[in-house]
Design an enzyme around this catalytic site. Structure first.
Site, short mmCIF file in Angstrom:
data_model
loop_
_atom_site.label_atom_id
_atom_site.label_comp_id
_atom_site.label_asym_id
_atom_site.label_seq_id
_atom_site.Cartn_x
_atom_site.Cartn_y
_atom_site.Cartn_z
N GLY A 8 48.21 -2.18 13.99
CA GLY A 8 48.48 -0.62 13.76
C GLY A 8 49.35 -0.28 12.46
O GLY A 8 49.37 -1.12 11.48
N ASP A 59 53.10 -4.93 7.77
CA ASP A 59 53.71 -5.90 8.61
C ASP A 59 53.53 -7.10 9.11
O ASP A 59 54.34 -7.60 9.41
CB ASP A 59 54.09 -4.74 9.98
CG ASP A 59 52.60 -4.65 10.61
OD1 ASP A 59 51.64 -4.29 9.71
OD2 ASP A 59 52.37 -5.00 11.74
N THR A 80 43.30 -5.84 12.23
CA THR A 80 44.17 -7.11 12.13
C THR A 80 43.68 -7.97 13.03
O THR A 80 43.08 -7.61 14.26
CB THR A 80 45.68 -6.85 12.28
OG1 THR A 80 46.43 -5.87 11.01
CG2 THR A 80 46.70 -7.88 12.46
N1 ASP Z 1 49.13 -3.80 10.76
C1 ASP Z 1 48.38 -3.88 9.58
C2 ASP Z 1 48.75 -3.46 8.32
O1 ASP Z 1 49.54 -2.45 8.39
C3 ASP Z 1 46.91 -2.89 9.83
C4 ASP Z 1 46.51 -3.00 11.37
O2 ASP Z 1 46.91 -3.66 12.07
O3 ASP Z 1 45.39 -2.19 11.39
O4 ASP Z 1 48.73 -4.09 7.33
#
Ligand code: ASP
Length: 317
Positions: free
Chosen positions: A229, A208, A177
């Site tokens: 995450g 999120d 992200t």
């Molecule tokens: N938070 C992001 C999502 O769940 C993915 C990530 O940050 O790795 O879409």
């Protein structure tokens, strides 16, 4: 005394182990982080708004192949890209977000256009793509976002799914992200986040990043936050809002508050990280994975970038 300005970014906590990319590729990723910081800092140091600064910083990372947002985004289970993004103005609590969009080159700018319009706050799918086109934003074919590296990630996740080892995939195979947080000279905070989600995600899955209070949050006097995450947990814990609340209601300093929130996520054995800035311009960038693409500018205007433990000084902003 001049008022402090501050800027921090992340490019996701799904970094590869250091040995799996050449030093030239790592240097390229760090250069893109530095370019993102310079784009945001030039706005802040000229007296511009935190909102404009976080948008500019995120756009640079959306256009870089190194991060899972915009160009270089993860593939979903059907081999397409569905992108999520949001932005929030801590001064007014105005916010805008788009989810599962397929054709907007810079989803963060569509989120900002929606915020400026005021209502609705969150627009999804084809309606958001159409909105962006009407706003005159750059639209592209879905294939614009594809890169060889993400295609390999999708193949390996499909194989893992078949043999039942999807749970053992590395953070880098799965997700990433980008995000930015800023404090401007007027004392206003802002946050923005943009993502391709995770590799092999089901069609229509929204994480999120476009959920205000979860992956993105900003409120003057408290903090601005952007997370990375496993999004499902960021939503359950309302991570952005939780962090702001620990500062407001418990009076915790930013570092302690972010440590507490990250600790709760880590208890679920999920990869997680965030960047945040408070009303004084204090910056934190904690993560619980091998590394997290990240960077910030110190008050004297020096650019700092990092992928793993070592932090590199990348010169003046
Ligand atoms: N938070 C992001 C999502 O769940 C993915 C990530 O940050 O790795 O879409």
């Amino acid at each position: 005394m001049t008022k402090p300005i501050a800027l921090a970014i992340h490019g996701g906590c799904g970094t590869l182990p250091k040995s799996e990319m050449s030093e030239a590729e790592w240097a390229e990723a760090r250069a893109d982080l530095a370019a993102s910081l310079r784009a945001g800092w030039s706005i802040l140091s000229a007296g511009g708004s935190a909102v404009d600064a976080v948008e500019a910083a995120v756009r640079v990372m959306e256009d870089s192949a190194h991060f899972n947002a915009g160009y270089g985004a993860a593939f979903n289970a059907e081999g397409e890209h569905e992108l999520d993004a949001s932005i929030m103005d801590g001064a007014t609590l105005a916010a805008g977000a788009v989810a599962a969009v397929k054709r907007i080159r810079n989803p963060v700018s569509a989120a900002k256009a929606l915020m400026l319009r005021g209502d609705p706050l969150l627009l999804v799918g084809p309606a958001a793509d159409t909105f962006a086109a009407h706003e005159g934003l750059d639209t592209v074919e879905n294939g614009h976002f594809s890169t060889e590296r993400r295609r390999k990630n999708l193949s390996s996740m499909k194989i893992r799914e078949l043999v039942g080892t999807a749970g053992e995939a590395s953070e880098a195979e799965k997700h990433g992200t980008v995000g930015a947080v800023a404090l401007d000279a007027a004392g206003h905070l802002a946050a923005a986040t943009s993502t391709g989600g995770y590799t092999n995600k089901p069609v229509g899955r929204v994480g999120d990043s476009p959920i205000i209070g979860a992956g993105t949050y900003a409120r003057d006097g408290r903090c601005a936050v952007s997370g990375t995450g496993k999004g499902e947990y960021f939503i359950r814990y309302c991570v952005g809002h939780e962090l702001a609340s620990l500062i407001a209601y418990k009076g915790l300093p930013l570092a302690e508050a972010s440590g507490a929130v990250l600790g709760e996520l880590t208890a679920h054995k999920i990869g997680a990280g965030l960047v945040a800035v408070d009303a004084d311009g204090t910056i934190v960038a904690p993560y619980n994975t091998d590394g997290m693409y990240r960077g910030w500018v110190t008050p004297d205007g020096t650019v700092h970038v990092a992928t793993h433990a070592d932090v590199e000084i990348a010169g003046p902003a």
